[in-house]
Design a protein around this motif. Structure first.
Motif, PDB file in Angstrom:
ATOM      1  N   TRP A  29     -57.261 -46.379 -51.735  1.00 37.00           N
ATOM      2  CA  TRP A  29     -57.206 -47.130 -50.481  1.00 37.00           C
ATOM      3  C   TRP A  29     -58.579 -47.147 -49.807  1.00 37.00           C
ATOM      4  CZ3 TRP A  29     -54.189 -50.500 -48.207  1.00 37.00           C
ATOM      5  CH2 TRP A  29     -54.290 -50.717 -46.827  1.00 37.00           C
ATOM      6  N   ASP A  30     -59.255 -45.992 -49.754  1.00 40.83           N
ATOM      7  CA  ASP A  30     -60.569 -45.924 -49.115  1.00 40.83           C
ATOM      8  C   ASP A  30     -61.615 -46.702 -49.895  1.00 40.83           C
ATOM      9  OD1 ASP A  30     -59.535 -44.409 -47.118  1.00 40.83           O
ATOM     10  OD2 ASP A  30     -60.631 -42.572 -47.562  1.00 40.83           O
ATOM     11  N   ALA A  31     -61.473 -46.729 -51.232  1.00 42.16           N
ATOM     12  CA  ALA A  31     -62.423 -47.496 -52.039  1.00 42.16           C
ATOM     13  C   ALA A  31     -62.358 -48.975 -51.676  1.00 42.16           C
ATOM     14  CB  ALA A  31     -62.133 -47.297 -53.525  1.00 42.16           C
ATOM     15  N   ILE A  90     -70.039 -28.173 -41.302  1.00 40.40           N
ATOM     16  CA  ILE A  90     -69.587 -26.857 -40.840  1.00 40.40           C
ATOM     17  C   ILE A  90     -68.409 -26.379 -41.665  1.00 40.40           C
ATOM     18  CG2 ILE A  90     -68.563 -25.636 -38.868  1.00 40.40           C
ATOM     19  CD1 ILE A  90     -70.163 -27.489 -37.054  1.00 40.40           C
ATOM     20  N   ALA A  91     -67.560 -27.300 -42.089  1.00 33.78           N
ATOM     21  CA  ALA A  91     -66.429 -26.973 -42.962  1.00 33.78           C
ATOM     22  C   ALA A  91     -66.404 -27.980 -44.110  1.00 33.78           C
ATOM     23  CB  ALA A  91     -65.116 -27.006 -42.183  1.00 33.78           C
ATOM     24  N   ALA A  92     -65.915 -27.550 -45.246  1.00 34.80           N
ATOM     25  CA  ALA A  92     -65.844 -28.420 -46.419  1.00 34.80           C
ATOM     26  C   ALA A  92     -64.782 -29.507 -46.219  1.00 34.80           C
ATOM     27  CB  ALA A  92     -65.514 -27.605 -47.665  1.00 34.80           C
ATOM     28  N   VAL A  93     -65.009 -30.643 -46.852  1.00 34.75           N
ATOM     29  CA  VAL A  93     -64.018 -31.716 -46.899  1.00 34.75           C
ATOM     30  C   VAL A  93     -63.697 -31.960 -48.373  1.00 34.75           C
ATOM     31  CG1 VAL A  93     -63.508 -34.124 -46.382  1.00 34.75           C
ATOM     32  CG2 VAL A  93     -64.885 -32.781 -44.784  1.00 34.75           C
ATOM     33  N   GLU A  94     -62.455 -31.608 -48.736  1.00 31.88           N
ATOM     34  CA  GLU A  94     -62.041 -31.770 -50.128  1.00 31.88           C
ATOM     35  C   GLU A  94     -61.689 -33.223 -50.424  1.00 31.88           C
ATOM     36  OE1 GLU A  94     -58.906 -29.083 -51.045  1.00 31.88           O
ATOM     37  OE2 GLU A  94     -60.021 -27.297 -50.404  1.00 31.88           O
ATOM     38  N   GLN A  95     -61.766 -33.558 -51.692  1.00 29.82           N
ATOM     39  CA  GLN A  95     -61.422 -34.915 -52.112  1.00 29.82           C
ATOM     40  C   GLN A  95     -59.926 -35.161 -51.926  1.00 29.82           C
ATOM     41  OE1 GLN A  95     -61.885 -36.008 -56.362  1.00 29.82           O
ATOM     42  NE2 GLN A  95     -63.457 -37.422 -55.621  1.00 29.82           N
ATOM     43  N   GLY A  96     -59.597 -36.341 -51.457  1.00 29.16           N
ATOM     44  CA  GLY A  96     -58.199 -36.691 -51.253  1.00 29.16           C
ATOM     45  C   GLY A  96     -57.500 -37.028 -52.560  1.00 29.16           C
ATOM     46  N   GLY A  97     -56.207 -37.329 -52.450  1.00 31.61           N
ATOM     47  CA  GLY A  97     -55.418 -37.685 -53.633  1.00 31.61           C
ATOM     48  C   GLY A  97     -55.777 -39.066 -54.172  1.00 31.61           C
ATOM     49  N   PHE A  98     -55.118 -39.433 -55.258  1.00 27.03           N
ATOM     50  CA  PHE A  98     -55.434 -40.681 -55.956  1.00 27.03           C
ATOM     51  C   PHE A  98     -55.285 -41.895 -55.046  1.00 27.03           C
ATOM     52  CE2 PHE A  98     -53.869 -44.398 -58.275  1.00 27.03           C
ATOM     53  CZ  PHE A  98     -54.966 -44.651 -59.065  1.00 27.03           C
ATOM     54  N   TRP A 126     -64.972 -40.857 -46.186  1.00 27.85           N
ATOM     55  CA  TRP A 126     -64.121 -41.630 -47.085  1.00 27.85           C
ATOM     56  C   TRP A 126     -63.666 -40.774 -48.262  1.00 27.85           C
ATOM     57  CZ3 TRP A 126     -62.765 -46.343 -45.307  1.00 27.85           C
ATOM     58  CH2 TRP A 126     -63.614 -46.951 -44.367  1.00 27.85           C
ATOM     59  N   LYS A 127     -62.444 -41.071 -48.742  1.00 24.20           N
ATOM     60  CA  LYS A 127     -61.868 -40.465 -49.948  1.00 24.20           C
ATOM     61  C   LYS A 127     -61.651 -38.965 -49.816  1.00 24.20           C
ATOM     62  CE  LYS A 127     -63.900 -43.909 -53.062  1.00 24.20           C
ATOM     63  NZ  LYS A 127     -64.642 -44.132 -54.330  1.00 24.20           N
ATOM     64  N   GLY A 128     -61.461 -38.494 -48.578  1.00 27.50           N
ATOM     65  CA  GLY A 128     -61.227 -37.074 -48.365  1.00 27.50           C
ATOM     66  C   GLY A 128     -59.817 -36.784 -47.912  1.00 27.50           C
ATOM     67  N   LYS A 129     -59.465 -35.488 -47.920  1.00 30.05           N
ATOM     68  CA  LYS A 129     -58.156 -35.075 -47.421  1.00 30.05           C
ATOM     69  C   LYS A 129     -58.060 -35.257 -45.913  1.00 30.05           C
ATOM     70  CE  LYS A 129     -56.576 -31.748 -50.888  1.00 30.05           C
ATOM     71  NZ  LYS A 129     -56.130 -30.341 -51.116  1.00 30.05           N
ATOM     72  N   TRP A 154     -61.424 -50.256 -48.720  1.00 29.86           N
ATOM     73  CA  TRP A 154     -62.001 -50.495 -47.411  1.00 29.86           C
ATOM     74  C   TRP A 154     -63.519 -50.275 -47.413  1.00 29.86           C
ATOM     75  CZ3 TRP A 154     -59.957 -53.306 -43.908  1.00 29.86           C
ATOM     76  CH2 TRP A 154     -58.567 -53.424 -43.825  1.00 29.86           C
ATOM     77  N   MET A 155     -64.028 -49.397 -48.236  1.00 31.53           N
ATOM     78  CA  MET A 155     -65.478 -49.242 -48.360  1.00 31.53           C
ATOM     79  C   MET A 155     -66.088 -50.524 -48.904  1.00 31.53           C
ATOM     80  SD  MET A 155     -65.747 -45.365 -49.888  1.00 31.53           S
ATOM     81  CE  MET A 155     -67.536 -45.455 -50.100  1.00 31.53           C
ATOM     82  N   TRP A 156     -65.407 -51.094 -49.879  1.00 31.71           N
ATOM     83  CA  TRP A 156     -65.881 -52.378 -50.443  1.00 31.71           C
ATOM     84  C   TRP A 156     -65.848 -53.466 -49.380  1.00 31.71           C
ATOM     85  CZ3 TRP A 156     -62.720 -56.771 -50.917  1.00 31.71           C
ATOM     86  CH2 TRP A 156     -63.341 -57.861 -51.529  1.00 31.71           C
ATOM     87  N   TRP A 157     -64.762 -53.489 -48.582  1.00 30.55           N
ATOM     88  CA  TRP A 157     -64.602 -54.514 -47.568  1.00 30.55           C
ATOM     89  C   TRP A 157     -65.687 -54.392 -46.492  1.00 30.55           C
ATOM     90  CZ3 TRP A 157     -61.633 -58.751 -47.179  1.00 30.55           C
ATOM     91  CH2 TRP A 157     -61.539 -59.373 -45.930  1.00 30.55           C
ATOM     92  N   GLU A 158     -66.007 -53.154 -46.076  1.00 32.32           N
ATOM     93  CA  GLU A 158     -67.022 -52.951 -45.057  1.00 32.32           C
ATOM     94  C   GLU A 158     -68.423 -53.297 -45.551  1.00 32.32           C
ATOM     95  OE1 GLU A 158     -67.145 -49.233 -43.098  1.00 32.32           O
ATOM     96  OE2 GLU A 158     -65.288 -49.571 -41.982  1.00 32.32           O
ATOM     97  N   SER A 159     -68.623 -53.181 -46.848  1.00 33.66           N
ATOM     98  CA  SER A 159     -69.952 -53.433 -47.403  1.00 33.66           C
ATOM     99  C   SER A 159     -70.232 -54.910 -47.597  1.00 33.66           C
ATOM    100  CB  SER A 159     -70.114 -52.710 -48.753  1.00 33.66           C
ATOM    101  OG  SER A 159     -69.240 -53.268 -49.723  1.00 33.66           O
TER     102      SER A 159
END
Length: 403
Positions: free
Chosen positions: A393-395, A380-388, A313-316, A397-402
Motif C-alpha cells: 500500500w505504501d509503495a 531515537i527508536a527503531a522502526v521495523e518494516q511493516g507487513g506485506f 513509509w513501509k513501517g509498522k 502512495w510513494m509512487w503517487w506522491e513522486s
C-alpha cells in the motif's frame, strides 16, 4: 532518497518551536532581550597575546572566535604530550593497553628524557616499571619526557612507531597541518603543528576521553620522593580552568594550551611563542575572559529527546522520532540568541526499516545566514518494516506522491 527538503510547512512549525525553546531558556526578560536583539553591543577586539600565533575556539561548535597566525606551522614543545595522551587513551579504549599495565622506563627513556637531561622529567627509576596510569600522570602533570617515551615504547614498541600512530590519529581529528616525530616535543626536524590544530586536539581529548583529560587539572604529582607542580599557572588563578598543557623550548618559546568551563560554556585558548611563563598565562586568561564576557552558550536540544516526527513509509508505525545523539549546544555573541534560525534537512521519503541511532538527516542552526551549529538527526527508536500489505500500500502512495 537523493532529494532533501528544508523549511516546508511542517519544518516551519519545527523551526518556530525550536526558536520558542531557545527564547524560553534565555534568562533575560522578553522586552530587554528583544532590545538586545535589535541593537546588540559591538564586540571589541580580543586582547592580543604576546607571541607568534594564538587562537580562541568555542568548544561547542569548534568555531574560531578570535586568532592570529593560527594556521602557521610551529614547534609545539611539550604540548605534544596532549597528542601522546590522546593516542594512549584511544589505544586503551581499543583494548590494546590497560590502566594497570606495568610500563618499563627503558634506558632510552631515562637517557633522552630523564633527570640528566635539560628537559622536564618525572623521576621514574630506570629499568623499573610503574603502572601506566602513573606514567600518564607523570607526563600530564609533571610534563615528564621520560614518561612520554616510556608510554610510547609500551604502546607501540618504539617511539618511532608511536609517532606513526600519532600522525594517524591526528589525521582523524582533522589536524591538517601537523606532523609528529616524537612523543615528548623536544625539537626535531619536521615536528610541527599549528595553534588551530592544537585547539582541535584539545577539543577532541575533552570530548572523546574526559577521564584522561582530567589528569591535566591535577595541581601536583609525586614520583618516589619527588613532588612537582603542574606548570599551568591558570589552575591556581581560576577555578573554571581545568587544563590543558604547557610547553617551552628555546626555539618554540613559551606555549600554553588552556581550557575553562563556566556553566554549559567551554572555551579553548592556544598561545604559542610567548616570552615568559607569566606572559603566556596572563594572555591566555585574558583571552578566556574575553570569550566568556562577549559570547554565550545555550543548550538547544538534549540527547535522546524527540525534536521531529516525520512520516515513515513501509513501517509498522507511520512516524519516526528523531533527535540528536549528543546535546546540541550553540555559542553566539551575547544578545543574539533570539536571532537564531533552526532548520532540518531530511530525505524526501523515509523508508523502514530504520535502526535505532541511525542518522537520517541534519539539524542546522544559523545566525545571519551562517551555520553556527549542526548535528545529525538520528532515530531515537527503531522502526521495523511493516507487513506485506502495508509495504504494498505504501509503495503505491510513494509512487503517487513522486509523480
Amino acid at each position: 532518497m537523493k532529494f532533501f527538503r528544508s523549511a516546508t510547512v511542517a519544518l516551519a512549525a519545527f523551526a518556530t518551536a525550536a526558536v520558542g525553546l531557545a527564547a524560553a531558556q534565555t534568562p533575560a526578560p522578553a522586552a530587554a532581550h528583544a532590545a538586545e536583539t535589535v541593537a546588540p553591543v559591538a564586540i571589541p577586539p580580543a586582547p592580543k597575546p604576546v607571541g607568534t600565533a594564538w587562537v580562541l575556539v568555542d568548544y561547542a561548535s569548534g568555531n574560531v572566535l578570535a586568532g592570529e597566525n593560527y594556521d602557521q606551522q610551529l614547534e609545539p614543545a611539550s604540548i605534544t604530550k596532549v597528542m601522546t595522551s590522546y593516542v594512549v587513551a584511544a589505544e586503551m579504549k581499543n583494548g590494546k593497553v590497560r590502566p594497570d599495565d606495568q610500563v618499563m622506563l627503558s634506558e632510552r627513556a631515562w637517557r633522552e628524557g630523564g633527570a640528566g637531561t635539560d628537559g622536564s622529567y618525572s623521576g621514574f627509576e630506570v629499568n623499573k616499571t610503574a603502572p601506566l596510569i602513573d606514567m600518564e600522570k607523570g607526563m600530564a602533570v609533571q610534563s615528564g619526557n621520560d614518561a612520554a617515551i616510556a608510554l610510547a615504547e609500551h604502546v607501540a614498541g618504539s617511539e618511532e612507531a608511536f609517532a606513526s600512530l600519532m600522525n594517524s590519529y591526528a589525521a582523524k581529528i582533522g589536524m591538517k597541518n601537523s606532523h609528529f616525530v616524537n612523543a615528548h616535543g623536544l625539537p626535531a626536524e619536521g615536528h610541527v603543528t599549528t595553534a588551530y590544530d592544537l585547539a582541535l586536539l584539545g577539543r577532541a581529548l575533552i570530548r572523546d576521553y574526559p577521564e584522561t583529560y582530567a589528569y591535566n587539572k591535577i595541581k601536583e604529582f609525586t614520583v618516589g620522593t619527588i613532588t612537582q607542580p603542574n606548570r599551568n599557572l591558570l589552575l591556581w588563578r581560576d577555578a573554571s580552568v581545568d587544563g590543558i598543557k604547557t610547553g617551552h623550548t628555546s626555539k618554540a618559546g613559551y606555549c600554553l594550551m588552556s581550557s575553562a568551563q563556566r556553566g554549559d560554556q567551554r572555551l579553548i585558548a592556544v598561545v604559542m611563542g610567548s616570552t615568559s611563563e607569566k606572559q603566556r598565562a596572563d594572555d591566555s586568561m585574558a583571552l578566556l575572559n574575553w570569550g566568556f564576557r562577549f559570547y554565550e552558550t545555550h543548550r538547544l536540544y538534549d540527547a535522546g529527546k524527540a525534536i521531529a516526527t516525520p512520516r515513515v513509509w513501509k513501517g509498522k508505525v507511520k512516524q519516526v522520532q528523531l533527535g540528536v545523539a549528543r546535546p546540541l549546544l550553540v555559542s553566539v555573541p551575547r544578545g543574539r540568541y533570539n536571532a537564531l534560525k533552526p532548520s532540518m534537512e531530511l530525505p524526501k521519503q523515509l523508508v523502514a526499516p530504520i535502526a535505532q541511532g541511525q542518522a537520517v538527516g541534519t539539524v542546522k542552526v544559523t545566525l545571519d545566514g551562517k551555520v553556527v551549529a549542526q548535528a545529525p538527526l538520528v532515530a531515537i527508536a527503531a522502526v521495523e518494516q511493516g507487513g506485506f500489505f502495508r509495504r504494498l500500500w505504501d509503495a503505491f502512495w510513494m509512487w503517487w506522491e513522486s509523480k
